[in-house]
Design a protein around this motif. Structure first.
Motif, PDB file in Angstrom:
ATOM      1  N   LEU A 120       0.633  -1.240  -0.072  1.00 29.93           N
ATOM      2  CA  LEU A 120      -0.019   0.129  -0.149  1.00 29.93           C
ATOM      3  C   LEU A 120       0.793   1.424   0.000  1.00 29.93           C
ATOM      4  N   ARG A 121       1.980   1.303   0.671  1.00 28.83           N
ATOM      5  CA  ARG A 121       2.725   2.337   0.815  1.00 28.83           C
ATOM      6  C   ARG A 121       3.419   2.612  -0.530  1.00 28.83           C
ATOM      7  N   GLU A 122       3.882   1.458  -1.367  1.00 26.42           N
ATOM      8  CA  GLU A 122       4.400   1.581  -2.569  1.00 26.42           C
ATOM      9  C   GLU A 122       3.446   2.126  -3.498  1.00 26.42           C
ATOM     10  N   GLN A 123       2.091   1.686  -3.431  1.00 29.19           N
ATOM     11  CA  GLN A 123       1.112   2.066  -4.298  1.00 29.19           C
ATOM     12  C   GLN A 123       0.855   3.624  -4.140  1.00 29.19           C
ATOM     13  N   GLN A 124       0.881   4.073  -2.788  1.00 29.98           N
ATOM     14  CA  GLN A 124       0.497   5.640  -2.474  1.00 29.98           C
ATOM     15  C   GLN A 124       1.723   6.249  -3.146  1.00 29.98           C
ATOM     16  N   GLN A 125       2.839   5.959  -3.083  1.00 34.38           N
ATOM     17  CA  GLN A 125       3.957   6.465  -3.763  1.00 34.38           C
ATOM     18  C   GLN A 125       3.956   6.635  -5.270  1.00 34.38           C
ATOM     19  N   GLU A 126       3.410   5.760  -5.958  1.00 32.12           N
ATOM     20  CA  GLU A 126       3.243   5.789  -7.405  1.00 32.12           C
ATOM     21  C   GLU A 126       2.098   6.736  -7.663  1.00 32.12           C
ATOM     22  N   LEU A 127       1.121   6.643  -6.736  1.00 33.67           N
ATOM     23  CA  LEU A 127      -0.084   7.518  -7.090  1.00 33.67           C
ATOM     24  C   LEU A 127       0.332   9.123  -6.893  1.00 33.67           C
ATOM     25  N   ALA A 128       1.118   9.203  -5.897  1.00 35.17           N
ATOM     26  CA  ALA A 128       1.478  10.590  -5.945  1.00 35.17           C
ATOM     27  C   ALA A 128       2.488  10.907  -7.162  1.00 35.17           C
ATOM     28  N   GLU A 129       3.390   9.932  -7.405  1.00 35.51           N
ATOM     29  CA  GLU A 129       4.025  10.296  -8.713  1.00 35.51           C
ATOM     30  C   GLU A 129       3.298  10.641  -9.795  1.00 35.51           C
ATOM     31  N   SER A 130       2.104   9.941 -10.150  1.00 38.83           N
ATOM     32  CA  SER A 130       1.231  10.079 -11.105  1.00 38.83           C
ATOM     33  C   SER A 130       0.601  11.329 -11.136  1.00 38.83           C
ATOM     34  N   ARG A 131      -0.007  11.665  -9.833  1.00 35.30           N
ATOM     35  CA  ARG A 131      -0.470  12.804  -9.616  1.00 35.30           C
ATOM     36  C   ARG A 131       0.107  14.133  -9.960  1.00 35.30           C
ATOM     37  N   GLU A 132       1.479  14.131  -9.576  1.00 32.64           N
ATOM     38  CA  GLU A 132       2.593  15.080  -9.924  1.00 32.64           C
ATOM     39  C   GLU A 132       2.657  15.161 -11.462  1.00 32.64           C
ATOM     40  N   LYS A 133       2.842  14.066 -12.109  1.00 36.81           N
ATOM     41  CA  LYS A 133       3.038  13.802 -13.828  1.00 36.81           C
ATOM     42  C   LYS A 133       1.898  14.474 -14.409  1.00 36.81           C
ATOM     43  N   TYR A 134       0.585  14.086 -13.792  1.00 32.72           N
ATOM     44  CA  TYR A 134      -0.644  14.605 -14.264  1.00 32.72           C
ATOM     45  C   TYR A 134      -0.726  16.079 -14.164  1.00 32.72           C
TER      46      TYR A 134
END
Length: 163
Positions: A57-71
């Motif tokens: 879950l922590r890894e997925q949250q990190q990926e989501l944060a990175e995706s949000r930043e890219k968006y």
């Protein structure tokens, strides 16, 4: 450290399991030491599984944060205006460039009719543009004038797609 705290720390896993069983209404007297040890092993296994899931879950949250930043960088900071509308041409989302063009903060654009920013002489063109998208199901382009809240009009090239 109190005597009770020292005693709690020194408890064996079996004693902890017995106390846990008592606290949830299971009579440990009906179970052998082997049963309790098996329960401890199962609980430890569950704990490891939960730790693995927590890490995932922590890894997925990190990926989501990175995706949000890219968006944010691709959509919100784009040098051209972007607007996402629903089928009724209500603005669902817009980027900062479009907000600047019409002179409204982002929060003020959400759920507003896009047509209210189309210059009056070009509303028929926009209406036809929308109809063509619905009929063909394909992307369409048109040029028209928009009007900001300050009354200034400016040309735009609209490229619309239906989803």
């Amino acid at each position: 450290m109190t005597h009770k705290q020292k005693k709690t720390r020194s408890q064996t896993p079996q004693l902890k399991a017995k106390k846990l069983m008592e606290s949830i209404g299971i009579n440990p007297g009906n179970h052998t030491t082997e049963d309790i040890e098996q329960l401890v092993r199962e609980l430890q296994s569950y704990q490891k599984d939960l730790e693995i899931q927590a890490e995932e879950l922590r890894e997925q949250q990190q990926e989501l944060a990175e995706s949000r930043e890219k968006y944010f960088e691709l959509y919100d900071l784009a040098p051209v205006g972007y607007v996402t509308m629903n089928k009724d041409c209500m603005i669902m989302e817009s980027n900062l460039a479009f907000c600047y063009l019409v002179g409204i903060e982002k929060s003020g654009l959400k759920n507003q009719r896009f047509m209210s920013y189309v210059a009056p002489d070009y509303r028929d063109i926009f209406h036809t543009h929308c109809d063509e998208i619905v009929e063909s199901g394909e992307g369409q382009s048109c040029e028209l004038k928009l009007r900001g809240v300050d009354g200034n009009e400016f040309w735009v090239n609209i490229r619309s797609t239906a989803e």
